[in-house]
Design an enzyme around this catalytic site. Structure first.
Site, mmCIF file in Angstrom:
data_model
loop_
_atom_site.group_PDB
_atom_site.id
_atom_site.type_symbol
_atom_site.label_atom_id
_atom_site.label_comp_id
_atom_site.label_asym_id
_atom_site.label_seq_id
_atom_site.Cartn_x
_atom_site.Cartn_y
_atom_site.Cartn_z
ATOM 1 N NE ARG A 205 48.938 35.631 25.743
ATOM 2 C CZ ARG A 205 48.578 34.957 24.649
ATOM 3 N NH1 ARG A 205 47.613 34.048 24.717
ATOM 4 N NH2 ARG A 205 49.154 35.181 23.488
ATOM 5 C CB ALA A 206 43.766 33.675 32.274
ATOM 6 C CB THR A 208 42.928 35.114 39.091
ATOM 7 O OG1 THR A 208 41.683 35.773 38.838
ATOM 8 C CG2 THR A 208 43.902 36.117 39.658
ATOM 9 C CG ASP A 266 41.607 40.044 39.807
ATOM 10 O OD1 ASP A 266 42.406 40.639 39.074
ATOM 11 O OD2 ASP A 266 41.030 39.006 39.480
ATOM 12 C CB SER A 274 44.136 46.808 34.337
ATOM 13 O OG SER A 274 44.348 45.816 33.376
#
Lengths: 503, 503
Positions: A205-206, A208, A266, A274
């Site tokens: 999912r998003a 930022t 980020d 990740s």
């Protein structure tokens, strides 16, 4: 410790997100005997389960002494309901926090130290401020290569791993994001799997951005499947398009991602770890990574992109996965839609080869698919390009996408937004640039990605020549408050579209 | 924004420490219309006041839609009580968070950026995770000299400042801590003010130690005075011994200190800015800073101490305050008591020139007082030393201390602990070293500094020769839970006393 006086659980019904909160009355005998005060870390235990929680002390009479309130996540993790009995004591020291402090003080972390931190985070032993401290000092190029490798392996080792016993080669693609509307994944997966590659895609999912691939796909079909579900879908179709979080591939990452999102952060090492940890955990052997470069994209210069590619390759090699980075144009929005539903509309248009399909989205999807086909068949990029185009133009990709959608519960009808507002061009001219970051923020302020319908549909892009009064974009939202909030932001940031009088 | 539907305040009675939390029901019309979900940042407003708060969404029926629950700190800051009416909207962007991200990404911050961050923190616009991120990336030598100066000035400019109109020279002393039982301040202040120096001392509470000077002094007399109170006490006695937090000299620092404590973090730039900003705000012109050096003290090597002294001097000069650093022996506990009440016992013994007064505490207090007297009179350290000793041995310092105590509400009787436990030496030998950090942790686990009586009384120190069974120290606590917790820690960490068979 000594004090094992039982307390009766009260379900407070409070959603405190991922940090479990316990509520005890100031005069609760256990609270007094143990010397608990606000923000104390406590260990809440049943016969089978322990949970670290942060204490909020209650000072009025909503909670009687002898009771302990638990927030939703605390109830869920501990597996208790109202009326159950628990005991509490001081939380044991979390040793790996010493390693976080070591990193804060500028020292590098060993593999074992990274392992310990990831294990404790995935076991929910860290408070949000502790995760925030760790992420902050890992951002900004502060992780060296060995640390990124260590972090990647540590993230893999504390999650599940998927085995694909009959497939020696598992393909995947990933975009590091930062470009509104760059939703190539579903198209690439459809093309690649139509060509016979096994590509079990799980997306995030998003973090930022106004939408992650999983946020977008969720508007089209179900994306929440466990490992069994993924394996069934891949058996049936050669591919899947699911949300990675539901399969618990990298539980530490999932917890960190929320804090990264709240801090609008980020980190580069964090990013690589990740991405690759999820690929490795998913059993992938070959991955194409899309790195868009542009002044207002996540990666701003070619030099940065090269540096990141190098890191991806080295970390990939160290972890036994073949990585090919494809550096793409990140200077302008790719699709016309931004936000989950708006992006889904673009994806369908490309797959169906509709006339209004965004050209750039189609082009990029083909290029990434070509790279995957080349990685698989070793026939050269040109061959890959023409194969990919055949598959898309002949409708095979669209058929394949529908097959995947059926295996994932069937295509849904896209919801319509309650509020929309068309923004027009105030003066005639040519769009010379669009600030991706502020455009993304605008979509987020309108409610994306939590509100699926919230977002933006661009009616013009970089290079468009407009007359005064021509529509620039439509803003969509599900809530008048968020619509107003976004509009106010746009009023102050209209220069996110650089429009120059055309000569 | 548009949605100004009024909500009725419910006092939740929950102590969420410094982060204001608002609780709204999932189905609250405002919550739905504005698109609020758990962890959303919202702006809660009355007619006169605005407050940024974090939303916890309530999913059961403890709170009806149309109501908004507020935690204690939210009620206090907003100045509302149950039944009052507020409106809520999306929180405005906090622009200075962009500067925090800039620092996270390794860039230095300008004076203006530091100002903006400190102003927003002191106005309570930061969440705990945001303060944690800022502190983490400022720790570990990550602030350069200009940034430390900028941070110091920024901390001063967002707080109050004390003017001492009739005194051109205001003296102060400070110890950077890290050494259990190093409670020289009250003794130094008594000697210096008996010698005629004006020394309005405000002290902090513990950050990561088992007691701060203010925690210790509070067991002897009141320490919570505003600026008016301080000025009165100084008029009457030439000095005061108060808690700095109550005079709001550096509100941003007070908020950061709690997060530093929870993260067990002590940043060097943060340390200098925190110390000097409070001195400057307190109107000080001359400051002596005690830097204890030892393997297990906060500063471990002489080189580190020199580096820190250099920074203190340069930042002091840039901010218009004369700083003299005194590097002292930090290899062993100074007093015999650790924890608020135990340290107060030692202070009284030194001031009263009692036989059992800890020798090292007396010696260091005299040395620091001598440096202050030299700084004031410019007569050389030797002269300062003999003057300080005369004042202490003649009882003038004790008389002066009692005068200050009277001006601050009078000497209290020290409370007695409910639980004590004598630890003995298991084998004969000589104490070669004591691990200050673990000793401090032991006192903290026993409940210090929140429990005033909790702590340690040493019966031996580095150099003591002991027989098996000789008492090593007594552990005090007010709660059986914390006593057990501390004892368990000691069982696992008995080697914090390095005892070697003596030859």
């Amino acid at each position: 410790m000594s004090n094992h006086e039982p307390l009766v659980v009260v379900a407070m019904g409070i959603n405190t997100h991922q940090e479990p909160i316990a509520y005890m009355h100031r005069d609760c005998p256990v609270c007094r005997a143990e010397g608990f005060s606000a923000s104390t870390r406590i260990l809440v235990s049943t016969e089978d389960c322990n949970l670290l929680a942060t204490l909020d002390v209650v000072e009025n009479h909503t909670l009687s002494p002898g009771h302990i309130g638990l927030s939703n996540i605390a109830l869920e993790r501990l597996g208790v309901v109202e009326g159950d009995i628990v005991v509490v004591q001081h939380a044991p020291l979390v040793h790996s926090l010493g390693f976080v402090r070591k990193k804060i003080h500028g020292h590098s972390l060993s593999d074992e130290e990274m392992d310990a931190i990831m294990q404790d985070i995935s076991d929910h032993r860290y408070r949000d401020i502790e995760i925030a401290a760790f992420l902050s000092v890992c951002a900004g190029e502060r992780l060296n290569l060995d640390e990124i490798i260590g972090l990647t392996r540590a993230m893999v080792s504390c999650g599940k791993r998927i085995e694909w016993s009959n497939n020696p080669r598992i393909f995947d693609k990933h975009c590091i994001g930062g470009l509104p509307g760059n939703r190539t994944t579903p198209i690439v997966v459809a093309i690649a799997s139509a060509a016979g590659l096994t590509i079990p895609k799980s997306s995030s999912r998003a973090i930022t951005s106004p939408s992650g691939t999983a946020d977008t796909l969720e508007t089209l079909f179900d994306v929440q499947f466990g490992i069994d579900g993924m394996q069934r879908i891949v058996r049936e179709t050669g591919a899947c398009l699911v949300w990675g979080g539901a399969v618990n591939l990298s539980p530490a990452d999932d917890l960190m991602v929320r804090i990264e999102r709240e801090l609008d952060l980020d980190g580069e090492g964090q990013l690589i770890a990740s991405v690759l940890s999820k690929k490795i955990a998913a059993g992938s052997t070959h991955v194409v990574i899309d790195i868009p470069v542009g002044e207002t994209a996540k990666v701003r210069t070619l030099a940065e992109a090269d540096y990141l590619s190098g890191l991806f390759n080295r970390v990939g090699t160290a972890c036994g996965i073949q990585v090919r980075c494809v550096i793409t144009d990140g200077s302008r929005p790719v699709g016309n839609g931004i936000g989950p539903v708006q992006e889904a509309i673009d994806i369908l248009a490309v797959l169906r080869c509709e006339a209004q399909a965004p050209v750039e989205l189609r082009k990029r999807s083909l290029e990434l698919a070509a790279n995957l086909l080349d990685l698989a068949n070793n026939t050269g990029l040109e061959q890959g390009r023409s194969l990919a185009q055949d598959i898309l133009d002949s409708g095979q990709a669209w058929t394949q996408f529908q097959l995947i959608a059926s295996a994932q519960g069937g295509l849904k009808t896209l919801p319509k937004p309650d509020f929309s507002s068309v923004m027009t061009c105030t003066e005639a001219g040519e769009i010379r640039a669009i600030d991706n970051r502020r455009l993304a923020r605008l979509a987020k302020l309108a409610g994306a990605p939590n509100d699926k319908v919230a977002g933006i549909r661009l009616h013009a892009n970089v290079g468009s020549i407009l007359k005064a009064g021509d529509p620039l974009f439509t803003l969509y939202s599900d809530s008048p408050g968020e619509m107003d909030y976004a509009l106010e932001y746009y009023r102050q940031n209209g220069d996110m579209f650089l429009i120059v009088e055309s000569g």
